[in-house]
Motif scaffolding. Structure first.
Motif: not given
Ligand code: SF4
Lengths: 353, 79
Positions: A79, A106-109, A132-133, A136, A181, B4, B44-48
């Motif tokens: 990140y 931006y995202s693990v995906s 929160t993270t 994912s 969150h 988020a 939505v948080h970090a794409g999820y």
């Protein structure tokens, strides 16, 4: 409506003496600073920021691990805020300047996609963040990532950090604003211990200025009545049980282990590591990285005190002198959620209570 | 990082959904963690997507806030 809550806060706090309320979330700190909430509160009510910045609490040793992996040729995906966070001898950005392949996602995906597109490179996702993270990352681990992707899991858990704070004798916290969150995932349940065992009023709050003002009022009201309860101000998002599906993903993917927090030392059962079943995706095991103990706090930097809310940024002699957002010295000045960075961006030069 | 942001679900395809963050900002997000229908709002948080937001719950908040503000008026002042 804001004026009404502030009147309530004033009325309730009048005979209370000095009250110290602690939050543990970088986004709360941003909102409190941005909307000038501290200046709206009566003189005897202070709000301090606990270790709620996931980037800031990642210890130098884990930055060192990521740099070592990069030096061994892996692509490190992280990140954005992680780039400039100091390790023991430089940051990921320094490693990048020396030719390492470091990519911000931006995202693990995004990392999963990249790894599929470049099957001949090894990818490591530097997985930081709180509850929160963490779900994912867990989703992608359980889904079965491509063979050339592994994870440097550095996720941390918030309730153990709150326990650290109540245990610090001279901090004298009177109530907690719990992070909205993180609570979306874990629910209210894990905070029960704070009112029960520590007699600490605890209120889960959202991120609008009104959310925060109401949470402060709810805490003051409990103190005035001599109560300590767990209350939910953010019920439009947070439930008692939280997101059960997310918890299931986390329970499957991770074991809870002791973990180092930057400048705060080792906190029991406060970090996540991939469980045995998924250890083949654990970058530490896959590449056998070993690093020395890291240097968390550079000389003169007070991040360890900032992170527990013991001091406010202007009390650090380096704040806005040697240490600025352009040339940060400590992690708290690097991350957008770091208290020093937030105060610096809002040009707060001094603070008195 | 723990921020988020709410977004409206425009289209769902398996565990991916196209969401609208407003002002024409569209993105594909993963909806594995939530049960959501087209037209609903997610956080939505970090794409999820980590939670579904329902309009009822927004009303609940207003109710809670109003209760908090009115509360002490109905009670005799405690000293
Ligand atoms: S102002 Fe800079 S040096 Fe001082 S505590 Fe904050 S990050 Fe550390």
């Amino acid at each position: 409506m804001a004026k009404k809550v502030i009147d309530k806060i004033n009325d309730t706090s009048r005979e209370l003496g000095y009250v110290k309320i602690c939050h543990v979330c970088g986004t709360h700190e941003w909102a409190i600073t941005h909307y000038g909430i501290r200046s709206l509160l009566p003189k005897n009510v202070d709000v301090i920021a606990g270790p709620g910045c996931p980037v800031c609490v990642t210890p130098a040793s884990e930055i060192d691990e990521s740099i070592k992996l990069a030096e061994n040729g892996a692509v490190i995906a992280c990140y954005g805020d992680m780039l400039r966070v100091p390790g023991s001898h430089g940051s990921l950005l320094d490693a990048k300047a020396e030719g390492a392949d470091i990519r911000v996602v931006y995202s693990v995906s995004d990392v999963v996609k990249m790894a599929r597109q470049e099957p001949n490179r090894e990818f490591v996702f530097f997985a930081i963040g709180f509850e929160t993270t963490a779900p994912s990352t867990a989703i992608e681990v359980l889904r079965g990532p491509p063979k050339n992707l592994s994870f440097l899991v550095s996720h941390r858990l918030i309730p153990p950090a709150m326990e650290l704070l109540v245990g610090i004798g001279d901090l004298h916290i009177d109530g907690f604003i719990a992070p909205g969150h993180v609570s979306t995932i874990i629910g209210l349940k894990p905070y029960e211990i704070f009112p029960r065992a520590y007699r600490m009023p605890t209120v889960v709050a959202g991120f609008e200025p009104l959310d925060i003002l109401f949470a402060i009022y709810m805490i003051l009201r409990q103190i005035k009545r001599g109560e300590a309860r767990l209350e939910n101000e953010y019920m439009r998002v947070v439930s008692w049980d939280g997101n059960i599906k997310a918890q299931e993903f986390m329970n499957k993917a991770y074991n809870v282990v002791d973990g180092n927090w930057r400048g705060l030392g080792k906190l029991p059962l406060s970090a996540l590591r991939l469980s045995e079943k998924y250890s083949k995706f654990d970058a530490r095991e896959k590449f056998g990285v070993k690093v020395e103990e890291g240097e968390d706090i550079h000389p003169g930097c007070q991040c360890h005190l900032i992170m527990i809310g013991k001091i406010k940024p202007p009390e650090c002699p380096l704040y806005m002198r040697a240490c600025t957002p352009q040339r940060p010295i400590g992690a708290c000045m690097v991350s957008m959620e770091g208290t020093c960075r937030i105060w610096a961006k809002h040009q707060i030069k001094n603070y008195e209570i | 990082m723990c921020l988020a942001i709410p977004a409206r679900v425009v289209d769902i395809n398996g565990n991916k959904a196209k969401v609208d963050f407003g002002e024409g900002i569209m993105r594909e997000v993963d909806v594995t963690l939530v049960n959501v229908k087209v037209g609903e709002y997610v956080l939505v948080h970090a794409g999820y997507a980590i939670q579904v937001l329902s309009p009822d719950e927004a009303e609940e908040t207003i109710k809670l806030w109003n209760e908090l503000l009115e509360f002490e008026k109905q009670q005799p002042k405690m000293r």
